[in-house]
Design an enzyme around this catalytic site. Structure first.
Site, short mmCIF file in Angstrom:
data_model
loop_
_atom_site.label_atom_id
_atom_site.label_comp_id
_atom_site.label_asym_id
_atom_site.label_seq_id
_atom_site.Cartn_x
_atom_site.Cartn_y
_atom_site.Cartn_z
N THR D 24 0.91 -1.30 0.10
CA THR D 24 -0.02 0.22 -0.13
C THR D 24 0.90 1.14 0.11
O THR D 24 0.41 2.33 -0.15
CB THR D 24 -0.76 0.17 1.20
N GLY D 25 1.97 1.38 0.24
CA GLY D 25 3.08 2.40 0.49
C GLY D 25 3.31 2.95 -1.09
O GLY D 25 2.98 2.21 -2.00
N PHE D 26 4.14 4.02 -1.26
CA PHE D 26 4.26 4.69 -2.32
C PHE D 26 5.25 3.90 -3.19
O PHE D 26 5.08 3.41 -4.48
CB PHE D 26 4.87 5.92 -1.94
N THR D 27 6.30 3.39 -2.37
CA THR D 27 7.52 2.78 -3.41
C THR D 27 6.83 1.18 -3.51
O THR D 27 7.06 0.83 -4.84
CB THR D 27 8.64 2.55 -2.68
N CYS D 159 16.96 7.60 -1.57
CA CYS D 159 16.92 8.45 -2.77
C CYS D 159 17.84 9.64 -2.97
O CYS D 159 18.39 10.07 -3.88
CB CYS D 159 15.31 8.75 -2.89
N ASN D 323 12.64 10.12 -7.14
CA ASN D 323 12.76 9.33 -5.99
C ASN D 323 12.07 7.92 -6.09
O ASN D 323 12.57 7.31 -5.40
CB ASN D 323 12.37 10.21 -4.89
#
Ligand SMILES: NC(=O)c1ccc[n+]([C@@H]2O[C@H](COP(=O)([O-])OP(=O)(O)OC[C@H]3O[C@@H](n4cnc5c(N)ncnc54)[C@H](OP(=O)(O)O)[C@@H]3O)[C@@H](O)[C@H]2O)c1
Ligand SMILES: NC(=O)c1ccc[n+]([C@@H]2O[C@H](COP(=O)([O-])OP(=O)(O)OC[C@H]3O[C@@H](n4cnc5c(N)ncnc54)[C@H](OP(=O)(O)O)[C@@H]3O)[C@@H](O)[C@H]2O)c1
Ligand SMILES: NC(=O)c1ccc[n+]([C@@H]2O[C@H](COP(=O)([O-])OP(=O)(O)OC[C@H]3O[C@@H](n4cnc5c(N)ncnc54)[C@H](OP(=O)(O)O)[C@@H]3O)[C@@H](O)[C@H]2O)c1
Ligand SMILES: NC(=O)c1ccc[n+]([C@@H]2O[C@H](COP(=O)([O-])OP(=O)(O)OC[C@H]3O[C@@H](n4cnc5c(N)ncnc54)[C@H](OP(=O)(O)O)[C@@H]3O)[C@@H](O)[C@H]2O)c1
Ligand SMILES: [Zn+2]
Ligand SMILES: [Zn+2]
Lengths: 62, 359, 359, 359, 359, 62
Positions: D24-27, D159, D323
């Protein structure tokens, strides 16, 4: 892509690498180097001599 | 014209007439806004070549209530103070005409910022009215306040230079930083209004949105002012970022001797505790712990703060201003208040908004 | 407390003490900013449950110069005017305590906006203090100005409702628009501050940036206010867009009889020519031809304008406000000025910025 | 599992099963997007504690066509490659379980980035599985590509560290820059996605919009990686700016010996001419003259460029990445391609958009 | 030229040569990006009058790897397909030349969109090549897909018209909406790329940032297309908002007979379930519950969704596209795939990013 | 402010209200109305007659 058979060969004044230019460039034309992206002025055609063109400050504003 | 009042935080009943040359521009618009709201000024003229006879409110929607139309810059009216907000080079050509029309001239361009003609030869294309350079006073009150009373030619500072000078001056004053200190890196981030109203392709919304764009990697002319007024040369790089107003300078300083947080607080409090428009924002809690431009957007305030990097003895100084206010029009009005002996903060009281997006 | 002064554009020497309940919130912060800069108010208290004893400036960086710390809402001090900027439901529970502490209560929530308890049953979860509803006056001066002098309980309007009412009221007054007119579509675009300081996942910067997001497709509660005060039901849809401040309502109206531009100018000039905070912006040249929120950001101004669609006899009405100002805190102060007999525009003079990004 | 193919720009018919922990995270979302579009991967699991049994497309709207629901991280399925995109500390706790479930583990957190436990004691809170540190390979292919084939534990770079290392590495390789060079200032500007999906008050849209906010003035942990892999310590400062994706590092370098533009071109061409994801952007015409994050947004490309400051012998190096891509998920997939012997650019061909706002 | 392959989701080995007239423009750049990544196209020419012999990557930084320089539009090479991405009026003048150079012409301007010359007399300034209007096919595959195979002149739809048509078509097909239905209000919000690369003062970053600006209050020319292809006239208003890519149409429809959610799902599923680029997003949980442009930015997808307003029998339809993709270049490539018998989604597979700011 | 003594008086063609124009306007000049902001063309000077100027579509783009 561009007709490579017609392409002119010149030396990139910044890197010293060999670069290709379109066959129809003219003396005085400003063209961007395929290696560095720098604006180069065509100084002569036979042989092809290129020089870095002065940067156009105005484009960038302040 | 009326007598000068003392600049003692009180009020003054004096009224000065003023004109703004370059009234359609961004800083010209700010000058008009500030002067229209200033208790001691009456705006009698705003010039434009491109919008003669059009209302000021057509260009600046926040000034729709101002009953004023642009007039041609060739027909200058007689006023007490003439503000020029024109591109570099215009004022040095027109300076004689300006002084024919006004007793005091306040110029926002770079034309009278440097102390001598040599600077213009080195950094610009020379100067056509070098005889005025000695008469000009640099506008930044926190740097040059003592010389402003009575000044007749006031030269507004550059916005990036202003942010940098405000950030570094306390260190220079304390001797932490000097010509021998070693490299001082100044990494600046600015908004799009810095480019003025006449932007080109790089300033269009699709190209300019969302950028972190190196727009003056090296060789920025504001280095000249910083060197002239702080006495040190800096390594200067400017980036365009996605905001409209604001200039933020991050200065990386490597002092020869280690300094403590207490030293730094002392230096900055010493420099700015009495300054009505300076705030030290340095650590603490909440969301706003260091200077940031949106906290001062629309105001004449400057925020400075610092942090220490114990590992390698670096001081990081942050400085944030609104380029259109503390960085130009606000600074100019502040300096004019001091020049005329008006209350220092007159017309500059707006303290900003929260929350605020990208003002 | 001092006598009431006349609201005649002059000044008043009266000073009223004020407290703000919900002082860490967005509209609470705006109230604090406005009251701190108001010549007739002295802020004696700002409450917060989460930030007791923290400085106000820690939350609101534009108020760093304000020498005030948050206190607990359970320890209300005695003041002339109490402003409540709390979520829906808080004020209706605490209203008795509020009136114990203050003579005048100004509530920014929806708790006292609707004329009777039935509205709260239909649109909200009922009302726990319905006996106060008759005593409350709707704050919007352009709509209800005549009933505000002397009001003791003032109910601030909803921001989207305010934008809509300001846009449509002239048409209702002129009879162009009425309960029988046919569909009125109101398509609203709002900034992120409308959600208050305590946003959830959808309000995070990565998710909320760059959106055109339908957040109230149908059934928005502000419809209730519009119906109550304009006497007509509207088809209402609200979108979140990428700005922080601002609410913009586009109203699509289909009059039974064709109207002319001159009719419309007459209606809007008739309604607003004398209103100090209303501007009609409708066509013309330059960049700013119709109302837009950034032209009024940070101010108590409302812009309205219109355009005609000859082909199908539609009137398109545009209305733009700053949701935190004309849409809440500014409206509340404006109404309080009228309630107390203070000069109407006192403390609300800021006229906005240009250029400005997304304030 | 199938045989390894050669990494020669061709294609491979191998298919590897993969799971993403922290889906569910961004990365994690980026990993799912990349793996779903990768010719050699089949995603069999994405975990979440908070969204068990919800569709992946509910969280990541760009993955609505993916027929997959989140499952609990305690129920790991057996796969060829497990990608972990969890906060710092999770993977070092779970690493044994991860290797029970998978042959290859690719971790995007800081848990296995540093070469030894001492680094974790100094910069983090120590390490609970230090025995794995020797087995881990740093993921950045331009730095560590030769050690990636066959790697079983891959540690994705930070990043900001990635942006910095890519910018400075050619200077280190050429000996222009070394441990004795003197101060290297790295001034970084990053977007809001760097903070991950679970942002706090400072990440809300109203507070985070329009900022230039110093968020790591000094002491950023990525310094540790830079020191470990470039062999030099840098003066590091990170600012949040108003974009969602992107990290931009400006490195100010003061070489002991003067260098020429041709030297720099030689160094950077030597380092990156053969690298499929690196572009040198340095001067020239048009709007995009130096690296900027929006030119690489959504892609696995990195841009680097430089400028010389003749006055004080400074090199300014610019480096820009996304990033979420080159700075994490893209880098991880790139490294995995090399580890498994897949074509280097497989699944990473997207080249970005123009015009583009703040992606 | 090679044989036509079947459009059956498979692949094709055919290769077509293509040129793009107007290659420095925004949609021209998108065409170049899509065609360069398309398995069945080889780009042989991109024209520009202003950048002859400059590399394509100088203007479009995402195309830096493309080995191509702009050439003069007067020197058209012979190709299979010529794409024209020029301002309105250029293609109708040059159409004979275009067909001399190419077998198939795909025009993105309005020049061949309307069915007959009368439309150009009413909405534009007439037509100079009306004889081609009968040969032209409207490009939108979801509307006109059956007529595209074999088409030789393809007319790309307007972006706002495309958003509107995609939103309303299912209601027209089902008879919920027809010429007699009553007012249909379409309230559109668009990004700045819609204005093309050559923006004026209103498009500069300082003026265009943060806006909700009515830019076509009434009388927008896209109404003509909507009327021509849906058979109904709409009340159309367009606002500029702060994003670069994206067009979002909110359609307010008042059906004569009440409809249910199930009816609506039926209509939209019926229309779009088989369409590879259409998604129905209508309610549900999470952050993305209705169509929004950033969820489709960079892609050829269109999102549509709806909500019911039981009180007054209104259907609110939301439709979101990327104006540069589904609204122009993507739609053109999609239509060309169908015209040439290529796999429908070839070259258009990119599914977008999450999180993403204002792409 | 502007020299009101010199100002010309005209009728606003949209609202019918009386408006003031600068004394030096010329026939053919486009001037914005102080009431409506609309662009007005000066058709004649004695008497002053104003007409709504056609809107410049280009400024707004699409
Ligand atoms: N923007 C900033 O943040 C900032 C900060 C510090 C200092 N400054 C300095 O302030 C000055 C004004 O900047 P700006 O950003 O306001 O610029 P701007 O928006 O471009 O405005 C320039 C103004 O000058 C007028 N003008 C141009 N050439 C003229 C000439 N030859 N004679 C008379 N008027 C002329 C223009 O109007 P017409 O064409 O209608 O006459 C316009 O009103 C510049 O020198 C700039 O360097 C700006
Ligand atoms: N934002 C707008 O544009 C807008 C426009 C019109 C009307 N309104 C209305 O104005 C009111 C405030 O909105 P806002 O946006 O300012 O909200 P906000 O930013 O969420 O602030 C709410 C404030 O109320 C306090 N609070 C919450 N629950 C409380 C309780 N039970 N008792 C006492 N204090 C409590 C909070 O602080 P602590 O948690 O620290 O106590 C905070 O200071 C709402 O009713 C809203 O509908 C807002
Ligand atoms: N964002 C960047 O740009 C970036 C760049 C480089 C490296 N990284 C690193 O990549 C990692 C992920 O970053 P992110 O930005 O994607 O973070 P994020 O958006 O906050 O996502 C974290 C994910 O981990 C899950 N999670 C949290 N705690 C967990 C636990 N104890 N066990 C299992 N799952 C857990 C969360 O989902 P549930 O709560 O639903 O389980 C969520 O899916 C971090 O270590 C970060 O430092 C990020
Ligand atoms: N932008 C959108 O979202 C969108 C959506 C749907 C449809 N459209 C339509 O697509 C077309 C292109 O739009 P755009 O936004 O890409 O415009 P743009 O960015 O302004 O580009 C126009 C291009 O046409 C070239 N050009 C201009 N005049 C020409 C002429 N007389 N002969 C040959 N080339 C000429 C320009 O380059 P040089 O000056 O270098 O030759 C430039 O490359 C327009 O008709 C527009 O209505 C655009
Ligand atoms: Zn923006
Ligand atoms: Zn934003």
């Amino acid at each position: 892509m561009t007709n490579d058979t017609d392409a002119l060969i010149a030396e990139d004044p910044i890197t010293g690498e060999e670069i290709e230019l379109p066959a129809d460039v003219e003396v005085g034309e400003i063209i961007d180097s395929p290696v560095t992206g720098a604006e180069l002025e065509v100084i002569s055609l036979d042989p092809v001599v290129l020089e870095e063109a002065p940067e156009l400050e105005e484009d960038w504003g302040e | 014209m009326s007598d000068n009042a003392k600049a003692d935080g009180g009020t003054s009943d004096d009224t000065y007439t003023a004109s703004v040359v370059g009234g359609t521009g961004f800083t010209g618009g700010e000058l008009l806004r500030l002067l229209a709201g200033h208790p001691n000024f009456e705006v009698v003229q705003a010039t434009s070549r491109s919008n003669v006879n059009k209302t000021v409110g057509r260009t600046h929607p926040n000034l729709r209530d101002l009953d004023l139309r642009f007039s041609d810059p060739d027909d200058l009216e007689s006023v007490d103070v003439l503000f020029a907000a024109t591109p570099h080079g215009v004022s040095m050509e027109a300076i004689d005409e300006f002084f024919e029309a006004a007793d005091t001239v306040v110029d926002l361009s770079a034309d009278f910022r440097l102390p001598d003609a040599a600077g213009y030869d080195e950094w610009y294309d020379g100067h056509v009215s070098p005889e005025y350079l000695d008469r000009a006073e640099y506008a930044l009150p926190e740097l040059n306040g003592e010389n402003l009373p009575g000044a007749e030619l006031i030269a507004g500072g550059g916005c990036n230079a202003t942010a940098t000078i405000l950030g570094l001056k306390p260190l220079v004053d304390e001797g932490v930083l000097g010509p021998e200190t070693g490299e001082v890196v100044v990494d600046v981030k600015v908004g799009s209004s810095e480019g003025g109203a006449g932007g080109g392709a790089a300033s269009s919304h699709p190209e300019r949105s969302g950028v972190v764009r190196p727009y003056a990697p090296t060789g920025h002319r504001h280095e000249a002012e910083i060197e002239a007024y702080l006495g040190l040369s800096v390594s200067f790089t400017v980036h365009a970022v996605d905001m409209v107003r604001g200039a933020s300078a991050t200065c990386h300083v490597f002092p020869e001797e280690p300094v403590s947080k207490r030293d730094l607080w002392g230096a900055y409090r010493g420099a700015y505790a009495e300054e009505p428009f300076m705030r030290i924002v340095s650590g603490g809690g909440g969301v706003y712990r260091y200077p940031e431009p949106k906290a001062v957007a629309g105001t004449n305030y400057g925020e400075v703060g610092f942090e220490l990097d114990p590992g390698n003895r670096r001081i990081v100084v942050f400085s944030a201003i609104d380029n259109m206010m503390k960085g130009s029009a606000g600074q100019a009005v502040h300096a004019t208040n001091l020049a005329l002996g008006l209350p220092e903060t007159a017309g500059l009281e707006f303290g900003g908004l929260h929350p605020v997006g990208s003002p």
